[in-house]
Motif scaffolding. Structure first.
Motif: not given
Length: 520
Positions: A72-81, A119-125, A491-495
Motif C-alpha cells: 500500500t502507498s504509505p509502506v511502499t513510499l517509505a521503501t522508495l525513500a 518515521l524511523i528510517a532516514p530518507t534519501l532527502g 529497495t535498490a532505488v534509494a541507494p
C-alpha cells in the motif's frame, strides 16, 4: 613534484571528476498504481516527448518488484525513500495500535500538523541534506501522507489542502507558505484545472480498454444528458482534482514552479525533487485498470509529463539531470472482472465475528481493538488480565480466520517473531512485519480479492504480481538507452540515487545500487 604531491594531485583530479559526474538535480516521479506493464500497454498512443522520451532514451528495468506483502502507498513510499523493507523502516500502513494504551496511532498525525513523527528510517532527502551541505530537497504530492512518506524529516514539503484545494504544508516543515505559493492559493489557481466534463482525449477507436463510467465517449443528446448520473459523486473541488486527470496537472504544475522558485539544479550541489502523483491511484481504485478512465488519464498524464520534462531540460541542462520514473505499487483487476470468481472481503464483519468467537472462547470482552489493511490488533491488556497466553490466542485467531471466504493465509505475530521464513508467501509477509506495530494476526487474501471499500473496484496491498510489479526508468545523466531484464528489488532505488548524488546511502537501506546506473 614529489610523490606525495603527485598523489594529492591525482586524488584532487579524481574528486573533481566525481563531483562533475554528479547530477545537479534528481527528479523522482512516482505514479500511483501504475502496473509494470502499463508503459508498454499504452505506448502506441503516447507522444514522443512524454513517457516515450523516458523509455526510449533511458535505462528501463523490466522486472522490478516490491518483495513484501503490504504493498500500500504509505509502506511502499517509505521503501522508495529509505531503501529498506517495512520490517526495517517500520511503516506498516497509515495507522496501527499502540499495544500499551490500545490507542490508534496515525502515521503522520502530530501536534504540528502532518509530519514524519512516526518515521524511523532516514530518507534519501534527509541523507542528501546531511552529507551534501546546501542540497535542497522538495517533495510535492496531492495527499499529505504521500508527501510526508517520501520527504521524511525536514525539507520543503507541499500537498493539497482538502478544504480549500490550494497548496499547503504544516508547521512541522515550515511556519508559513512562501508568498508566491500563497498568492497562487488566493487566486484559486488549482481550480482552473478542473473541467465540467471528462471527455476522451484521443479518437475513441484508438482506446484499448472498453469499460467506462463517467468519461464521455460521444456527444450526448439532451435526453442522455438528463439521464446521466456520475459514477463518482464529488464532495468538493479537492475530490474533483483527485479523481480526474486534473490532479496530475496540478501536481506537475507546482513542480515546475518549485524548480524555478528554489532554483533547483542551479549549482554543483545536487538537489532532489520528489513528485508523487496520487491521482492515478484514486482513478484506478474507483474505475478499475480495465477502464477507459484509467487509459485516458495516462494519455493526459503523458502530455503533462511532456510539458514538465520540456520545462526541466530548459531550466537545467539534460546532462545535469537524472529523472527516475516508477510507481508505489500496481493494482488488482476489478473485483467483478476477474477470470477466477472473486468477491470483496468485508473487514468490518470480520472484526465483529472474530470478537464474537473470542467472547465464546474466553468470555465477554472487547477483544478486537482494530483492523486495517489486513492486520488485526487484539486487546493485549485484556488478554493479560484474563491470564491468557498471548501466542495461543493469536494462533487460535489465525486458525479461525482461515474459515473466512477469500482468506488465503493467516499468520500470527508470534510465529513471525519466533521463526524465519526464507521463501514463499510467509517470507513476503514477514518482510512486511514490524514487531512494535504490526497486528497480532496478518491476513493474505486470495488472488483477485480486495477489501470492500467505498469507491473501490480495484486495490493494492497484496503479494501478487499485479501489486508488486512496477515500472522503473532512469533517464538523463549516466543513464544510457537500454532495457535491463534482470530482477530488481525496489529497495535498490534509494541507494542508487544516493550514490549518484555522491552521498552515503540512507542509514537503514538494504538495497544494492543498480550497477547499470552508478558504474557507467
Amino acid at each position: 613534484m614529489t610523490k606525495k604531491l603527485f598523489l594529492l594531485a591525482i586524488a584532487a583530479f579524481v574528486a573533481a571528476q566525481y563531483v562533475a559526474a554528479r547530477p545537479r538535480l534528481i527528479v523522482q516521479i512516482v505514479v500511483g498504481s501504475m502496473r509494470g506493464e502499463d508503459l508498454d500497454r499504452y505506448a502506441a498512443n503516447f507522444r514522443d516527448d512524454g513517457f516515450l522520451r523516458l523509455t526510449q532514451g533511458g535505462t528501463v528495468y523490466t522486472d522490478c518488484r516490491y518483495d513484501f506483502q503490504q504493498t500500500t502507498s504509505p509502506v511502499t513510499l517509505a521503501t522508495l525513500a529509505s531503501g529498506a523493507m517495512p520490517s526495517t523502516h517500520g511503516v506498516i500502513g497509515p495507522m496501527w495500535v499502540d499495544y500499551t494504551s490500545n490507542e490508534i496511532v496515525n502515521l503522520t498525525d502530530g501536534r504540528q500538523g502532518p509530519g514524519a513523527y512516526q518515521l524511523i528510517a532516514p530518507t534519501l532527502g534527509e541523507t542528501m541534506r546531511q552529507y551534501a551541505p546546501g542540497s535542497q530537497t522538495v517533495t510535492i504530492a496531492a495527499e499529505a501522507d504521500s508527501a510526508v512518506g517520501l520527504a521524511g524529516h525536514g525539507g520543503v514539503v507541499y500537498w493539497l489542502d482538502p478544504e480549500r484545494c490550494g497548496w499547503t504544508t504544516s508547521p512541522y516543515y515550515a511556519a508559513e507558505l512562501p508568498e508566491w505559493l500563497a498568492a497562487s492559493n488566493r487566486q484559486d489557481y488549482n481550480l482552473s484545472y478542473i473541467t465540467d466534463e471528462w471527455r476522451v482525449l484521443a479518437d475513441r477507436n484508438r482506446y484499448i480498454n472498453s469499460r467506462h463510467f463517467d468519461i464521455t465517449l460521444y456527444e450526448r443528446n439532451k435526453k442522455e444528458e438528463a439521464e446521466h448520473k456520475e459514477y463518482i459523486q464529488y464532495a468538493n473541488d479537492y475530490e474533483r482534482l483527485l479523481y480526474t486527470p486534473a490532479g496530475n496537472t496540478a501536481v506537475l504544475g507546482l513542480a515546475k514552479q518549485a524548480i524555478a522558485q528554489y532554483r533547483l539544479g542551479s549549482d554543483e550541489t545536487p538537489d532532489l525533487l520528489n513528485i508523487c502523483l496520487d491521482t492515478p491511484r484514486r482513478i484506478s481504485e474507483a474505475y478499475g485498470p480495465e477502464s477507459i478512465e484509467v487509459e485516458d488519464m495516462y494519455y493526459r498524464l503523458d502530455r503533462d509529463l511532456a510539458d514538465f520534462l520540456t520545462f526541466v531540460f530548459a531550466v537545467v541542462e539534460k546532462q545535469e539531470v537524472m529523472v527516475v520514473l516508477t510507481s508505489d505499487h500496481g493494482t488488482s483487476s476489478s473485483y467483478d472482472l476477474c477470470e477466477v470468481p472473486t468477491d470483496r472481503f468485508n473487514a468490518r464483519q470480520f472484526e465483529v465475528i472474530v470478537n464474537g468467537f473470542l467472547n465464546v472462547r474466553y468470555g465477554v470482552g472487547n477483544w478486537v481493538v482494530a483492523y486495517n489493511d489486513l492486520c488485526l490488533w487484539l486487546n493485549h491488556n485484556l488478554i493479560y488480565e484474563r491470564g491468557l497466553n498471548l501466542a495461543e490466542v493469536q494462533n487460535e485467531v489465525a486458525i479461525f480466520a482461515m474459515q473466512f471466504g477469500g482468506v488465503s493465509h493467516a499468520l500470527a505475530a508470534s510465529a513471525m517473531r519466533s521463526s524465519y521464513f526464507g521463501s514463499g508467501y510467509a517470507r513476503r509477509m514477514q518482510n512486511s512485519f514490524y514487531p512494535r506495530r504490526s497486528g497480532d494476526v496478518i491476513l493474505n487474501l486470495m488472488p483477485g480479492w480486495i477489501e470492500e471499500t467505498d469507491r473501490c473496484r480495484s486495490a493494492s496491498g497484496s503479494m501478487y504480481g499485479y501489486d508488486t510489479e512496477v515500472p522503473l526508468v532512469f533517464y538523463g545523466k549516466e543513464a544510457g538507452a537500454m532495457r535491463v531484464n534482470r530482477a530488481v528489488d525496489m529497495t535498490a532505488v534509494a541507494p542508487t540515487l544516493a550514490r549518484l548524488a555522491g552521498v552515503r546511502e540512507p542509514a537503514a537501506s538494504e538495497g544494492t545500487p543498480l550497477e547499470e546506473i552508478v558504474d557507467m
